[in-house]
Design a protein around this motif. Structure first.
Motif, PDB file in Angstrom:
ATOM      1  N   LEU A  70      41.985  24.868  63.510  1.00 46.70           N
ATOM      2  CA  LEU A  70      42.506  23.734  62.855  1.00 46.70           C
ATOM      3  C   LEU A  70      42.385  22.226  63.528  1.00 46.70           C
ATOM      4  O   LEU A  70      42.750  22.320  64.884  1.00 46.70           O
ATOM      5  N   LEU A  71      41.938  21.376  63.068  1.00 44.77           N
ATOM      6  CA  LEU A  71      41.658  20.106  63.661  1.00 44.77           C
ATOM      7  C   LEU A  71      42.891  19.002  63.382  1.00 44.77           C
ATOM      8  O   LEU A  71      42.767  18.092  62.742  1.00 44.77           O
ATOM      9  N   GLU A  72      44.037  19.635  63.718  1.00 43.89           N
ATOM     10  CA  GLU A  72      45.053  18.420  63.746  1.00 43.89           C
ATOM     11  C   GLU A  72      45.047  17.566  65.222  1.00 43.89           C
ATOM     12  O   GLU A  72      44.175  17.537  65.706  1.00 43.89           O
ATOM     13  N   ILE A  73      46.145  17.213  65.437  1.00 39.38           N
ATOM     14  CA  ILE A  73      46.063  16.242  66.676  1.00 39.38           C
ATOM     15  C   ILE A  73      45.574  16.972  67.930  1.00 39.38           C
ATOM     16  O   ILE A  73      44.493  16.549  68.746  1.00 39.38           O
ATOM     17  N   THR A  74      46.124  17.976  68.316  1.00 38.77           N
ATOM     18  CA  THR A  74      45.670  18.707  69.322  1.00 38.77           C
ATOM     19  C   THR A  74      44.284  19.246  69.391  1.00 38.77           C
ATOM     20  O   THR A  74      43.582  19.188  70.474  1.00 38.77           O
ATOM     21  N   GLY A  75      43.828  19.799  68.176  1.00 41.87           N
ATOM     22  CA  GLY A  75      42.557  20.239  67.839  1.00 41.87           C
ATOM     23  C   GLY A  75      41.420  19.098  67.902  1.00 41.87           C
ATOM     24  O   GLY A  75      40.609  19.444  68.851  1.00 41.87           O
ATOM     25  N   MET A  76      41.968  18.051  67.441  1.00 43.43           N
ATOM     26  CA  MET A  76      40.692  16.742  67.442  1.00 43.43           C
ATOM     27  C   MET A  76      40.943  16.407  69.133  1.00 43.43           C
ATOM     28  O   MET A  76      39.818  16.066  69.647  1.00 43.43           O
ATOM     29  N   ALA A  77      41.915  16.498  70.058  1.00 43.43           N
ATOM     30  CA  ALA A  77      42.005  15.988  71.242  1.00 43.43           C
ATOM     31  C   ALA A  77      41.251  17.208  71.959  1.00 43.43           C
ATOM     32  O   ALA A  77      40.449  16.634  72.937  1.00 43.43           O
ATOM     33  N   ARG A  78      41.276  18.500  71.675  1.00 41.22           N
ATOM     34  CA  ARG A  78      40.506  19.567  72.443  1.00 41.22           C
ATOM     35  C   ARG A  78      38.897  19.292  72.401  1.00 41.22           C
ATOM     36  O   ARG A  78      38.062  19.285  73.193  1.00 41.22           O
ATOM     37  N   GLN A  79      38.644  18.974  71.041  1.00 39.48           N
ATOM     38  CA  GLN A  79      37.270  18.694  70.455  1.00 39.48           C
ATOM     39  C   GLN A  79      36.730  17.464  71.228  1.00 39.48           C
ATOM     40  O   GLN A  79      35.434  17.242  71.700  1.00 39.48           O
ATOM     41  N   LEU A  80      37.678  16.537  71.575  1.00 41.45           N
ATOM     42  CA  LEU A  80      36.864  15.264  71.897  1.00 41.45           C
ATOM     43  C   LEU A  80      36.940  15.485  73.511  1.00 41.45           C
ATOM     44  O   LEU A  80      36.127  14.855  74.316  1.00 41.45           O
ATOM     45  N   VAL A  81      37.806  16.299  74.114  1.00 42.27           N
ATOM     46  CA  VAL A  81      37.667  16.665  75.642  1.00 42.27           C
ATOM     47  C   VAL A  81      36.567  17.296  75.910  1.00 42.27           C
ATOM     48  O   VAL A  81      35.852  16.949  76.909  1.00 42.27           O
ATOM     49  N   SER A  82      36.117  18.387  75.047  1.00 43.52           N
ATOM     50  CA  SER A  82      34.851  19.241  75.248  1.00 43.52           C
ATOM     51  C   SER A  82      33.623  18.090  75.290  1.00 43.52           C
ATOM     52  O   SER A  82      32.644  18.625  75.776  1.00 43.52           O
ATOM     53  N   SER A  83      33.700  16.948  74.517  1.00 44.70           N
ATOM     54  CA  SER A  83      32.440  16.015  74.520  1.00 44.70           C
ATOM     55  C   SER A  83      32.659  15.030  75.719  1.00 44.70           C
ATOM     56  O   SER A  83      31.565  14.435  75.991  1.00 44.70           O
ATOM     57  N   THR A  84      33.876  14.831  76.231  1.00 47.71           N
ATOM     58  CA  THR A  84      33.842  13.570  77.104  1.00 47.71           C
ATOM     59  C   THR A  84      34.329  13.933  78.371  1.00 47.71           C
ATOM     60  O   THR A  84      34.081  13.444  79.559  1.00 47.71           O
ATOM     61  N   PHE A  85      34.601  15.377  78.744  1.00 50.31           N
ATOM     62  CA  PHE A  85      35.336  16.268  79.841  1.00 50.31           C
ATOM     63  C   PHE A  85      36.327  15.294  80.716  1.00 50.31           C
ATOM     64  O   PHE A  85      36.223  15.043  81.767  1.00 50.31           O
ATOM     65  N   ALA A  86      37.044  14.416  79.831  1.00 48.08           N
ATOM     66  CA  ALA A  86      38.248  13.557  80.272  1.00 48.08           C
ATOM     67  C   ALA A  86      39.667  14.131  79.644  1.00 48.08           C
ATOM     68  O   ALA A  86      40.034  13.387  78.903  1.00 48.08           O
ATOM     69  N   PRO A  87      40.031  15.348  80.302  1.00 44.99           N
ATOM     70  CA  PRO A  87      41.323  15.655  79.730  1.00 44.99           C
ATOM     71  C   PRO A  87      42.445  14.813  79.816  1.00 44.99           C
ATOM     72  O   PRO A  87      43.319  14.659  78.945  1.00 44.99           O
ATOM     73  N   TYR A  88      42.567  14.155  81.214  1.00 46.27           N
ATOM     74  CA  TYR A  88      43.734  13.295  81.291  1.00 46.27           C
ATOM     75  C   TYR A  88      43.834  12.300  80.308  1.00 46.27           C
ATOM     76  O   TYR A  88      44.821  12.207  79.806  1.00 46.27           O
ATOM     77  N   GLU A  89      42.807  11.427  80.034  1.00 46.70           N
ATOM     78  CA  GLU A  89      43.161  10.057  79.244  1.00 46.70           C
ATOM     79  C   GLU A  89      43.243  10.827  77.868  1.00 46.70           C
ATOM     80  O   GLU A  89      44.237  10.206  77.235  1.00 46.70           O
ATOM     81  N   ILE A  90      42.639  11.595  77.427  1.00 44.98           N
ATOM     82  CA  ILE A  90      42.838  12.015  76.128  1.00 44.98           C
ATOM     83  C   ILE A  90      44.050  12.657  75.705  1.00 44.98           C
ATOM     84  O   ILE A  90      44.894  12.286  74.607  1.00 44.98           O
ATOM     85  N   PHE A  91      44.647  13.446  76.540  1.00 47.73           N
ATOM     86  CA  PHE A  91      45.874  14.196  76.498  1.00 47.73           C
ATOM     87  C   PHE A  91      47.160  13.110  76.688  1.00 47.73           C
ATOM     88  O   PHE A  91      48.237  13.681  75.950  1.00 47.73           O
ATOM     89  N   ILE A  92      46.749  12.253  77.306  1.00 47.38           N
ATOM     90  CA  ILE A  92      47.722  11.277  77.564  1.00 47.38           C
ATOM     91  C   ILE A  92      48.198  10.569  76.068  1.00 47.38           C
ATOM     92  O   ILE A  92      49.109  10.314  75.525  1.00 47.38           O
ATOM     93  N   VAL A  93      46.936  10.235  75.259  1.00 46.81           N
ATOM     94  CA  VAL A  93      47.044   9.645  74.074  1.00 46.81           C
ATOM     95  C   VAL A  93      47.958  10.612  73.032  1.00 46.81           C
ATOM     96  O   VAL A  93      48.647  10.073  72.176  1.00 46.81           O
TER      97      VAL A  93
END
Length: 249
Positions: free
Chosen positions: A175-198
């Protein structure tokens, strides 16, 4: 720290807020409606019924919600009888599996919260209501439950906050809720630090709003009444003092 990625995340991640709030609100509503009769059965029911409710709350509260979600989403699908039944139309959908798991978990916690509130209601209040001729159902609906809910509100507020944060587990079943969207964004940007801070900042904002709403409700349901009414009483001018005089003959 890449500020441009954080800015992009602030644009993308809010699209998952709707699903997060939908899961949270529906789970809390379903869990509360299920918990009210269970709490009365747990507090005032026969020993066998109270023990059955205790067993349910003990198992659910003693196991992680992630395990419960996996058992519903992955485990029930392995049973041929379930896949051949009409329930499979619901259980094959990750949204309904997540909603069912969250609702059952919320109901277990809310049952124990309300049970403690019901047991904290003074017996004298119940006896006074019975002396007025109210029936047991009327006493439970008009006297016992409102007082118990007011007592249980701070603890229930913690359950609301916990459910907002627990909704992030829905990302584990696609399911693509907030965390799901964040994980999807991390998989394309390889920047977990910035994404999960937001993502964490968004969850912090949601939980802060939930805490403020609970505090507002506590003030509205306080015994002293509405705060503005108390201020009016506090600043109301006192009555003028009359001098005591003796009549002149």
């Amino acid at each position: 720290m890449n500020l441009s990625l954080m800015f992009d995340a602030m644009i993308v991640l809010p699209s998952g807020i709707v699903l997060t709030l939908t899961l949270t609100v529906l789970s809390l509503t379903a869990g509360f409606l299920l918990a009210v009769p269970l709490a009365f059965a747990r507090a005032f029911g026969r020993p066998s019924l109270s023990l059955g409710v205790l067993a349910y709350t003990y198992v659910i509260r003693g196991t992680p919600m992630l395990v419960q979600l996996f058992l519903l989403y992955y485990g029930l699908g392995q049973i041929e009888a379930v896949r051949a039944s009409v329930f499979w139309l619901v259980l094959r959908d990750p949204f309904w599996c997540a909603l069912l798991a969250f609702s059952l978990n919320c109901a277990a916690h809310t049952t124990e919260i309300l049970c403690r509130g019901l047991l904290s209601v003074p017996k004298g209040v119940v006896e006074a209501a019975a002396a007025l001729g109210l029936k047991r159902l009327q006493i439970a609906r008009l006297v016992t439950f409102p007082i118990a809910f007011r007592i249980s509100l701070p603890a229930y507020g913690n359950e609301v906050v916990g459910m907002i944060k627990g909704s992030s587990l829905a990302s584990t079943v696609t399911l693509l809720e907030i965390t799901g969207m964040a994980r999807q964004l991390v998989s394309s940007t390889f920047a977990p630090y910035e994404i999960f801070i937001v993502a964490g900042a968004i969850y912090l904002a949601l939980t802060t709003l939930a805490v403020k709403a609970t505090q507002f409700l506590e003030r509205r349901l306080s015994i002293d009444g509405h705060p503005t009414r108390r201020r009016k009483v506090r600043f109301r001018p006192g009555l003028p003092r009359h001098r005591t005089t003796t009549p002149v003959p």
